[in-house]
Motif scaffolding. Structure first.
Motif, PDB file in Angstrom:
ATOM      1  N   ARG A  94      29.448  34.260  67.349  1.00  0.00           N
ATOM      2  CA  ARG A  94      28.610  33.627  68.373  1.00  0.00           C
ATOM      3  C   ARG A  94      27.218  33.262  67.872  1.00  0.00           C
ATOM      4  NH1 ARG A  94      30.949  35.326  73.878  1.00  0.00           N
ATOM      5  NH2 ARG A  94      32.878  36.282  73.206  1.00  0.00           N
ATOM      6  N   TRP A  95      27.190  32.562  66.738  1.00  0.00           N
ATOM      7  CA  TRP A  95      25.920  32.077  66.211  1.00  0.00           C
ATOM      8  C   TRP A  95      25.390  30.957  67.095  1.00  0.00           C
ATOM      9  CZ3 TRP A  95      27.624  31.254  60.445  1.00  0.00           C
ATOM     10  CH2 TRP A  95      27.771  32.499  59.827  1.00  0.00           C
ATOM     11  N   SER A  96      24.088  30.757  67.045  1.00  0.00           N
ATOM     12  CA  SER A  96      23.492  29.640  67.774  1.00  0.00           C
ATOM     13  C   SER A  96      23.928  28.324  67.114  1.00  0.00           C
ATOM     14  CB  SER A  96      21.969  29.746  67.756  1.00  0.00           C
ATOM     15  OG  SER A  96      21.487  29.508  66.443  1.00  0.00           O
ATOM     16  N   ILE A  97      23.833  27.264  67.858  1.00  0.00           N
ATOM     17  CA  ILE A  97      24.211  25.950  67.324  1.00  0.00           C
ATOM     18  C   ILE A  97      23.326  25.580  66.133  1.00  0.00           C
ATOM     19  CG2 ILE A  97      24.258  23.478  67.844  1.00  0.00           C
ATOM     20  CD1 ILE A  97      25.187  24.239  70.655  1.00  0.00           C
ATOM     21  N   GLY A  98      22.044  25.840  66.237  1.00  0.00           N
ATOM     22  CA  GLY A  98      21.117  25.521  65.147  1.00  0.00           C
ATOM     23  C   GLY A  98      21.443  26.261  63.863  1.00  0.00           C
ATOM     24  N   PHE A  99      21.704  27.559  63.989  1.00  0.00           N
ATOM     25  CA  PHE A  99      22.038  28.368  62.815  1.00  0.00           C
ATOM     26  C   PHE A  99      23.347  27.895  62.193  1.00  0.00           C
ATOM     27  CE2 PHE A  99      23.528  32.322  60.710  1.00  0.00           C
ATOM     28  CZ  PHE A  99      22.426  32.561  59.895  1.00  0.00           C
ATOM     29  N   THR A 100      24.308  27.548  63.048  1.00  0.00           N
ATOM     30  CA  THR A 100      25.596  27.054  62.568  1.00  0.00           C
ATOM     31  C   THR A 100      25.432  25.727  61.835  1.00  0.00           C
ATOM     32  OG1 THR A 100      26.746  28.160  64.386  1.00  0.00           O
ATOM     33  CG2 THR A 100      27.928  26.382  63.259  1.00  0.00           C
ATOM     34  N   ILE A 101      24.700  24.796  62.408  1.00  0.00           N
ATOM     35  CA  ILE A 101      24.493  23.484  61.776  1.00  0.00           C
ATOM     36  C   ILE A 101      23.757  23.634  60.453  1.00  0.00           C
ATOM     37  CG2 ILE A 101      23.256  21.293  62.012  1.00  0.00           C
ATOM     38  CD1 ILE A 101      24.070  21.347  64.982  1.00  0.00           C
ATOM     39  N   LEU A 102      22.761  24.504  60.412  1.00  0.00           N
ATOM     40  CA  LEU A 102      22.025  24.731  59.161  1.00  0.00           C
ATOM     41  C   LEU A 102      22.964  25.277  58.085  1.00  0.00           C
ATOM     42  CD1 LEU A 102      19.290  24.548  57.796  1.00  0.00           C
ATOM     43  CD2 LEU A 102      18.786  26.829  58.661  1.00  0.00           C
ATOM     44  N   ASN A 103      23.856  26.182  58.472  1.00  0.00           N
ATOM     45  CA  ASN A 103      24.830  26.711  57.514  1.00  0.00           C
ATOM     46  C   ASN A 103      25.787  25.631  57.037  1.00  0.00           C
ATOM     47  OD1 ASN A 103      25.061  29.633  56.697  1.00  0.00           O
ATOM     48  ND2 ASN A 103      24.391  29.791  58.812  1.00  0.00           N
ATOM     49  N   LEU A 104      26.225  24.783  57.942  1.00  0.00           N
ATOM     50  CA  LEU A 104      27.145  23.713  57.567  1.00  0.00           C
ATOM     51  C   LEU A 104      26.454  22.712  56.640  1.00  0.00           C
ATOM     52  CD1 LEU A 104      28.939  23.163  60.978  1.00  0.00           C
ATOM     53  CD2 LEU A 104      29.859  24.293  58.945  1.00  0.00           C
ATOM     54  N   VAL A 163      33.364  24.451  55.376  1.00  0.00           N
ATOM     55  CA  VAL A 163      33.054  24.012  56.743  1.00  0.00           C
ATOM     56  C   VAL A 163      33.977  24.706  57.740  1.00  0.00           C
ATOM     57  CG1 VAL A 163      33.185  22.030  58.325  1.00  0.00           C
ATOM     58  CG2 VAL A 163      31.991  21.816  56.145  1.00  0.00           C
ATOM     59  N   VAL A 164      35.262  24.745  57.449  1.00  0.00           N
ATOM     60  CA  VAL A 164      36.225  25.375  58.356  1.00  0.00           C
ATOM     61  C   VAL A 164      35.919  26.868  58.505  1.00  0.00           C
ATOM     62  CG1 VAL A 164      38.655  26.000  58.656  1.00  0.00           C
ATOM     63  CG2 VAL A 164      38.034  23.679  57.956  1.00  0.00           C
ATOM     64  N   VAL A 165      35.736  27.551  57.390  1.00  0.00           N
ATOM     65  CA  VAL A 165      35.487  28.994  57.433  1.00  0.00           C
ATOM     66  C   VAL A 165      34.150  29.290  58.116  1.00  0.00           C
ATOM     67  CG1 VAL A 165      35.020  31.024  55.984  1.00  0.00           C
ATOM     68  CG2 VAL A 165      36.960  29.536  55.480  1.00  0.00           C
ATOM     69  N   THR A 166      33.126  28.508  57.830  1.00  0.00           N
ATOM     70  CA  THR A 166      31.824  28.712  58.462  1.00  0.00           C
ATOM     71  C   THR A 166      31.917  28.500  59.970  1.00  0.00           C
ATOM     72  OG1 THR A 166      30.666  28.037  56.458  1.00  0.00           O
ATOM     73  CG2 THR A 166      29.405  27.974  58.499  1.00  0.00           C
ATOM     74  N   PHE A 167      32.630  27.458  60.375  1.00  0.00           N
ATOM     75  CA  PHE A 167      32.800  27.196  61.799  1.00  0.00           C
ATOM     76  C   PHE A 167      33.534  28.348  62.489  1.00  0.00           C
ATOM     77  CE2 PHE A 167      35.242  25.430  65.355  1.00  0.00           C
ATOM     78  CZ  PHE A 167      34.194  24.963  66.142  1.00  0.00           C
TER      79      PHE A 167
END
Length: 114
Positions: free
Chosen positions: A71-81, A60-64
């Motif tokens: 500068r990923w979109s919020i949606g892409f970031t949440i899906l990755n998390l 989670v920390v590294v992905t964030f």
């Protein structure tokens, strides 16, 4: 880029632990007869859920951090998390991230990150 390589390693570790725990340890713990050797093996293997939890926190920390840097979109970031919580999804998402980083930031990909 060390962060990208770390992301890839953590994605694999989290994905492998989650898949093993979900498809092996969990069924062995709850499906066999109570007290059987298979059920006891499932109990023993269930400690890997703790390992998944610790690896997931690092993921989670590294992905964030990677999402903020690239500068990923919020949606892409949440899906990755969330991918670290849904068995096998993390492998698909790691592939998507790999393609995205190689296409948008080829300078960040080291030869060892192939």
């Amino acid at each position: 880029m060390k962060l990208f390589s770390t992301y890839r390693v953590l994605a694999f570790v989290v994905g492998a632990l989650l898949a093993f725990c979900s498809f092996v340890a969990l069924p062995l713990r709850y499906l066999p007869t109570e007290g059987s050797s298979l059920q006891q093996l499932g109990e023993t293997l269930s400690v890997l859920w703790v390992a998944h939890g610790w690896a997931f926190m690092a993921y989670v920390v590294v992905t964030f951090l990677l999402a903020r840097k690239l500068r990923w979109s919020i949606g892409f970031t949440i899906l990755n998390l969330a991918a670290g919580l849904i068995p096998l999804l993390i492998f698909f998402m790691e592939h998507q991230v790999n393609r995205k980083v190689r296409a948008e930031h080829p300078e960040l990909v080291t030869p060892s990150a192939v």
